[in-house]
Design an enzyme around this catalytic site. Sequence first.
Site, PDB file in Angstrom:
ATOM      1  N   ASN A 217       0.842  -1.201   0.000  1.00  0.00           N
ATOM      2  CA  ASN A 217       0.000   0.000   0.000  1.00  0.00           C
ATOM      3  C   ASN A 217       0.870   1.241   0.000  1.00  0.00           C
ATOM      4  O   ASN A 217       2.101   1.146  -0.018  1.00  0.00           O
ATOM      5  CB  ASN A 217      -0.968  -0.025   1.187  1.00  0.00           C
ATOM      6  N   ASP A 288      -4.920  -6.534   5.439  1.00  0.00           N
ATOM      7  CA  ASP A 288      -5.871  -7.381   6.165  1.00  0.00           C
ATOM      8  C   ASP A 288      -5.854  -8.814   5.639  1.00  0.00           C
ATOM      9  O   ASP A 288      -6.187  -9.749   6.350  1.00  0.00           O
ATOM     10  CB  ASP A 288      -7.283  -6.799   6.047  1.00  0.00           C
ATOM     11  N   LYS A 298       7.727 -17.403 -10.723  1.00  0.00           N
ATOM     12  CA  LYS A 298       7.070 -16.219 -11.272  1.00  0.00           C
ATOM     13  C   LYS A 298       5.880 -16.646 -12.148  1.00  0.00           C
ATOM     14  O   LYS A 298       6.024 -17.531 -12.998  1.00  0.00           O
ATOM     15  CB  LYS A 298       8.082 -15.433 -12.104  1.00  0.00           C
ATOM     16  N   PRO A 316      -3.331 -12.052  10.703  1.00  0.00           N
ATOM     17  CA  PRO A 316      -3.659 -11.789  12.106  1.00  0.00           C
ATOM     18  C   PRO A 316      -3.743 -10.285  12.342  1.00  0.00           C
ATOM     19  O   PRO A 316      -3.027  -9.518  11.694  1.00  0.00           O
ATOM     20  CB  PRO A 316      -2.460 -12.387  12.869  1.00  0.00           C
ATOM     21  N   ASP A 317      -4.609  -9.864  13.235  1.00  0.00           N
ATOM     22  CA  ASP A 317      -4.695  -8.451  13.601  1.00  0.00           C
ATOM     23  C   ASP A 317      -3.710  -8.228  14.751  1.00  0.00           C
ATOM     24  O   ASP A 317      -3.933  -8.679  15.881  1.00  0.00           O
ATOM     25  CB  ASP A 317      -6.133  -8.100  14.017  1.00  0.00           C
ATOM     26  N   ILE A 318      -2.619  -7.528  14.445  1.00  0.00           N
ATOM     27  CA  ILE A 318      -1.523  -7.380  15.417  1.00  0.00           C
ATOM     28  C   ILE A 318      -1.990  -6.581  16.636  1.00  0.00           C
ATOM     29  O   ILE A 318      -1.784  -6.972  17.782  1.00  0.00           O
ATOM     30  CB  ILE A 318      -0.312  -6.691  14.750  1.00  0.00           C
ATOM     31  N   LYS A 348     -14.158   2.495  15.558  1.00  0.00           N
ATOM     32  CA  LYS A 348     -13.009   1.587  15.453  1.00  0.00           C
ATOM     33  C   LYS A 348     -12.315   1.428  16.802  1.00  0.00           C
ATOM     34  O   LYS A 348     -11.869   0.350  17.167  1.00  0.00           O
ATOM     35  CB  LYS A 348     -12.037   2.103  14.393  1.00  0.00           C
ATOM     36  N   LYS A 352     -11.873  -2.146  18.441  1.00  0.00           N
ATOM     37  CA  LYS A 352     -10.527  -2.676  18.707  1.00  0.00           C
ATOM     38  C   LYS A 352     -10.268  -2.832  20.211  1.00  0.00           C
ATOM     39  O   LYS A 352      -9.222  -3.347  20.603  1.00  0.00           O
ATOM     40  CB  LYS A 352      -9.468  -1.751  18.111  1.00  0.00           C
TER      41      LYS A 352
HETATM   42  N1  CTP Z   1      -3.663  -3.316  12.387  1.00  0.00           N
HETATM   43  C1  CTP Z   1      -2.882  -4.357  12.854  1.00  0.00           C
HETATM   44  N2  CTP Z   1      -2.910  -5.564  12.228  1.00  0.00           N
HETATM   45  C2  CTP Z   1      -3.695  -5.769  11.156  1.00  0.00           C
HETATM   46  C3  CTP Z   1      -4.493  -4.710  10.668  1.00  0.00           C
HETATM   47  C4  CTP Z   1      -4.431  -3.498  11.315  1.00  0.00           C
HETATM   48  O1  CTP Z   1      -2.169  -4.178  13.838  1.00  0.00           O
HETATM   49  N3  CTP Z   1      -3.693  -6.940  10.558  1.00  0.00           N
HETATM   50  C5  CTP Z   1      -3.629  -2.048  13.109  1.00  0.00           C
HETATM   51  C6  CTP Z   1      -3.026  -0.913  12.336  1.00  0.00           C
HETATM   52  O2  CTP Z   1      -1.640  -0.784  12.582  1.00  0.00           O
HETATM   53  C7  CTP Z   1      -3.793   0.286  12.885  1.00  0.00           C
HETATM   54  C8  CTP Z   1      -5.163  -0.294  13.134  1.00  0.00           C
HETATM   55  O3  CTP Z   1      -4.961  -1.670  13.345  1.00  0.00           O
HETATM   56  O4  CTP Z   1      -3.306   0.708  14.122  1.00  0.00           O
HETATM   57  C9  CTP Z   1      -6.068  -0.128  11.977  1.00  0.00           C
HETATM   58  O5  CTP Z   1      -7.221  -0.828  12.221  1.00  0.00           O
HETATM   59  P1  CTP Z   1      -8.083  -1.513  11.070  1.00  0.00           P
HETATM   60  O6  CTP Z   1      -9.440  -1.713  11.610  1.00  0.00           O
HETATM   61  O7  CTP Z   1      -7.414  -2.673  10.511  1.00  0.00           O
HETATM   62  O8  CTP Z   1      -8.040  -0.358  10.061  1.00  0.00           O
HETATM   63  P2  CTP Z   1      -8.427  -0.421   8.646  1.00  0.00           P
HETATM   64  O9  CTP Z   1      -7.632  -1.400   7.853  1.00  0.00           O
HETATM   65  O10 CTP Z   1      -8.388   0.993   8.219  1.00  0.00           O
HETATM   66  O11 CTP Z   1      -9.900  -0.995   8.865  1.00  0.00           O
HETATM   67  P3  CTP Z   1     -11.039  -1.029   7.846  1.00  0.00           P
HETATM   68  O12 CTP Z   1     -10.468  -1.785   6.699  1.00  0.00           O
HETATM   69  O13 CTP Z   1     -12.118  -1.732   8.580  1.00  0.00           O
HETATM   70  O14 CTP Z   1     -11.344   0.390   7.580  1.00  0.00           O
END
Ligand code: CTP
Length: 408
Positions: A217, A288, A298, A316-318, A348, A352
């Site tokens: 990104n 995500d 390739k 995983p959501d860190i 959010k 979270k």
């Molecule tokens: N984050 C994380 N691990 C992930 C995804 C996000 O730690 N796999 C953390 C990011 O570093 C940030 C926050 O979560 O601090 C963002 O939250 P998130 O809900 O994932 O944000 P978006 O991706 O913007 O959510 P959405 O797609 O629902 O808008």
Amino acid sequence: MNVKRAMRLNGKKILLGLTGGIACYKAAELTRALVKEGASVQVVMTKAATEFITPMTMQALSGREVFVDQWDARIANHMPHIDLSRDVNAILIAPCSTNFIAKLAQGICDDLLSTLCIARPTKLPLLIAPAMNVEMWQNAATQRNVLQVIADSIQIIGPGAGEQACGETGMGRMLEPTQILTELIASFQAKTLLGKHVLITAGPSFEPIDPVRGITNLSSGKMGYAVAQAAWEAGAHVTLVSGPTGLEAPYGTHRIQVQTAQQMHDVVMAQVAHQKQAVFIAVAAVADWRVSNVSEQKLKKSAESRLPQLEFEENPDILASVAALENAPYCVGFAAESERLLEHGANKRIKKNIPLLVGNIGHQTFGQDDNELVLFDESGYKQLARADKSSLARQLISEIAQRLSSAK
Ligand code: CTP
């Protein structure tokens, strides 16, 4: 609107002292850097320093007359050792020789610069950047003197290790001008996180598709790196877990580089397990999803022009993983939204389950040097006006430190 980067020493008056050593050539660069950051610089040199660089050079770079002699008649009352330090914000000696450290440790006043240091007001910060041969640095007398000056609240910057002008290698090299500048700027910041461990994620993640392609990104890492620098300035031990960026590691921080969200997750969880962290700030723009059918080779355009079939699985959501830990650190999240920031940000934070969430408009900040933030906590929201990312990072760190101390 683009905000100009703030001059980080605006309005500060610095007395820069040079003592004898080949590193005097770096003092020229340092003077330029100080002036560029908005400082006014008064140079004072020892006689030995003038053997290495001329007062004329230092005068041209600082834009002010240089003083060397204790008996200089240019100061009306003949007291340069008093007058020169009375309205400055800090004294910085760079380079600081073995001999000068010994004089500071003993309180010896035998020239203008040493007398001026001893005659400084008690509260005036004195910083020294040692520069000497490795044997001179390691010498027992020098090490004794170093301990003494530290005990006397003199701040030592460096020295670094590396190749030396004399051909030997080891500790004793004066730090580079940019490093000294960063230390000086930090010395003016409030130590609101002194001794605390702070863990930060920054930058984008990179999820491979095949050995040469991937999904990432537009995050540049600038905001996360600025937050890491600000936390270090506030006195914290900072570990920065960073996705791929073109940025240098912020000075004073420990950076661990990763590529994927899974790697970032594993490193963060290991850090939290290894060392109790007071604060976790998740600034990284983490993907995500990742590609679950990563190709070992390739992907090729096929004759039938079939498009590659990518499959995804969730990363995983860190932040959520850290926030869910027993005894979790104080967790701060970032939300990059594209619209309805106030509504999405507040939701959010609750989703979270974290005490503080920082919202910004993603596509207006990625890669930029400035930003605009909104802080969401249980009492509502607070806006931090558009500013360069360093200033915003400092404000954010101060907001976190306040919440941390009132949470006790
Ligand atoms: N984050 C994380 N691990 C992930 C995804 C996000 O730690 N796999 C953390 C990011 O570093 C940030 C926050 O979560 O601090 C963002 O939250 P998130 O809900 O994932 O944000 P978006 O991706 O913007 O959510 P959405 O797609 O629902 O808008």
